[in-house]
Design a protein around this motif. Structure first.
Motif, mmCIF file in Angstrom:
data_model
loop_
_atom_site.group_PDB
_atom_site.id
_atom_site.type_symbol
_atom_site.label_atom_id
_atom_site.label_comp_id
_atom_site.label_asym_id
_atom_site.label_seq_id
_atom_site.Cartn_x
_atom_site.Cartn_y
_atom_site.Cartn_z
ATOM 1 N N TRP A 79 0.024 11.327 0.828
ATOM 2 C CA TRP A 79 -1.004 11.412 1.869
ATOM 3 C C TRP A 79 -0.357 11.298 3.256
ATOM 4 C CZ3 TRP A 79 -5.816 12.912 2.647
ATOM 5 C CH2 TRP A 79 -6.472 12.521 3.818
ATOM 6 N N GLU A 80 0.532 10.327 3.423
ATOM 7 C CA GLU A 80 1.211 10.153 4.717
ATOM 8 C C GLU A 80 1.979 11.419 5.101
ATOM 9 O OE1 GLU A 80 0.997 7.833 7.001
ATOM 10 O OE2 GLU A 80 -0.311 6.552 5.826
ATOM 11 N N THR A 114 6.920 6.244 9.093
ATOM 12 C CA THR A 114 6.019 5.505 8.212
ATOM 13 C C THR A 114 4.696 5.296 8.940
ATOM 14 O OG1 THR A 114 6.699 3.349 9.043
ATOM 15 C CG2 THR A 114 7.979 4.260 7.193
ATOM 16 N N SER A 115 3.695 4.874 8.210
ATOM 17 C CA SER A 115 2.402 4.573 8.827
ATOM 18 C C SER A 115 2.581 3.534 9.929
ATOM 19 C CB SER A 115 1.420 4.081 7.768
ATOM 20 O OG SER A 115 0.173 3.825 8.340
ATOM 21 N N LYS A 116 3.436 2.553 9.679
ATOM 22 C CA LYS A 116 3.707 1.499 10.661
ATOM 23 C C LYS A 116 4.298 2.083 11.937
ATOM 24 C CE LYS A 116 6.540 -2.597 11.322
ATOM 25 N NZ LYS A 116 7.553 -3.462 10.747
ATOM 26 N N ASP A 117 5.150 3.102 11.802
ATOM 27 C CA ASP A 117 5.765 3.727 12.968
ATOM 28 C C ASP A 117 4.770 4.599 13.737
ATOM 29 O OD1 ASP A 117 8.248 2.618 12.278
ATOM 30 O OD2 ASP A 117 8.764 4.358 11.050
ATOM 31 N N LEU A 122 0.824 -1.201 0.000
ATOM 32 C CA LEU A 122 0.000 0.000 0.000
ATOM 33 C C LEU A 122 0.868 1.265 0.000
ATOM 34 C CD1 LEU A 122 -2.766 1.419 0.222
ATOM 35 C CD2 LEU A 122 -2.569 1.163 2.710
ATOM 36 N N SER A 123 1.931 1.248 0.768
ATOM 37 C CA SER A 123 2.769 2.443 0.899
ATOM 38 C C SER A 123 3.410 2.863 -0.418
ATOM 39 C CB SER A 123 3.849 2.223 1.958
ATOM 40 O OG SER A 123 4.844 1.340 1.500
ATOM 41 N N PHE A 178 -0.183 16.793 11.386
ATOM 42 C CA PHE A 178 -1.158 16.802 12.466
ATOM 43 C C PHE A 178 -0.824 15.791 13.566
ATOM 44 C CE2 PHE A 178 -3.446 17.434 8.365
ATOM 45 C CZ PHE A 178 -3.697 18.788 8.499
ATOM 46 N N GLN A 179 0.024 14.842 13.226
ATOM 47 C CA GLN A 179 0.273 13.709 14.105
ATOM 48 C C GLN A 179 1.450 13.976 15.037
ATOM 49 O OE1 GLN A 179 0.673 10.923 10.886
ATOM 50 N NE2 GLN A 179 -1.522 10.468 10.871
#
Length: 109
Positions: free
Chosen positions: A80-81, A95-98, A71-72, A87-88
């Motif tokens: 997008w990430e 990464t999204s996983k992190d 997906l990444s 905001f995060q």
């Protein structure tokens, strides 16, 4: 069907949280298409203050590591990430996983 639950903290800034919520009311079509392409059937994100909770329902043979890596690399996923990372409450390079932490189920009725 498999289900995964994750959590993430947003920056504790009301304006940024409002922008994050607004961004998720208009998720880019390529991002949604990519999620479906790798076997994500449904995804829901809930918010309380600056804490997010995400539920991801997938096809039976979904492999979290393999399919999230795939997906990444699909169109606009990295963009997008990078966009939502502002905001995060984590590193912009994460990464999204992190960022999103998988949760373990401890109860089911």
């Amino acid at each position: 069907m498999k289900r995964y639950c994750q959590t993430l903290e947003l920056k504790n800034d009301k304006s940024l949280i409002e922008q994050y919520v607004k961004a998720h009311q208009n998720v880019w079509q390529e991002v949604k298409d990519g999620q479906k392409e790798v076997g994500i059937l449904d995804m829901q994100i809930y918010i309380y203050d600056n804490r997010l909770f995400m539920i991801v329902d997938t096809i039976d043979d979904f492999d979290w590591e393999r399919d999230m890596e795939r997906l990444s690399n699909l169109p606009r996923q990295k963009e997008w990430e990078a966009y939502v990372s502002q905001f995060q409450g984590c590193s912009p390079d994460a990464t999204s996983k992190d960022k999103w932490q998988l949760m373990n189920k401890i109860f089911q009725l």
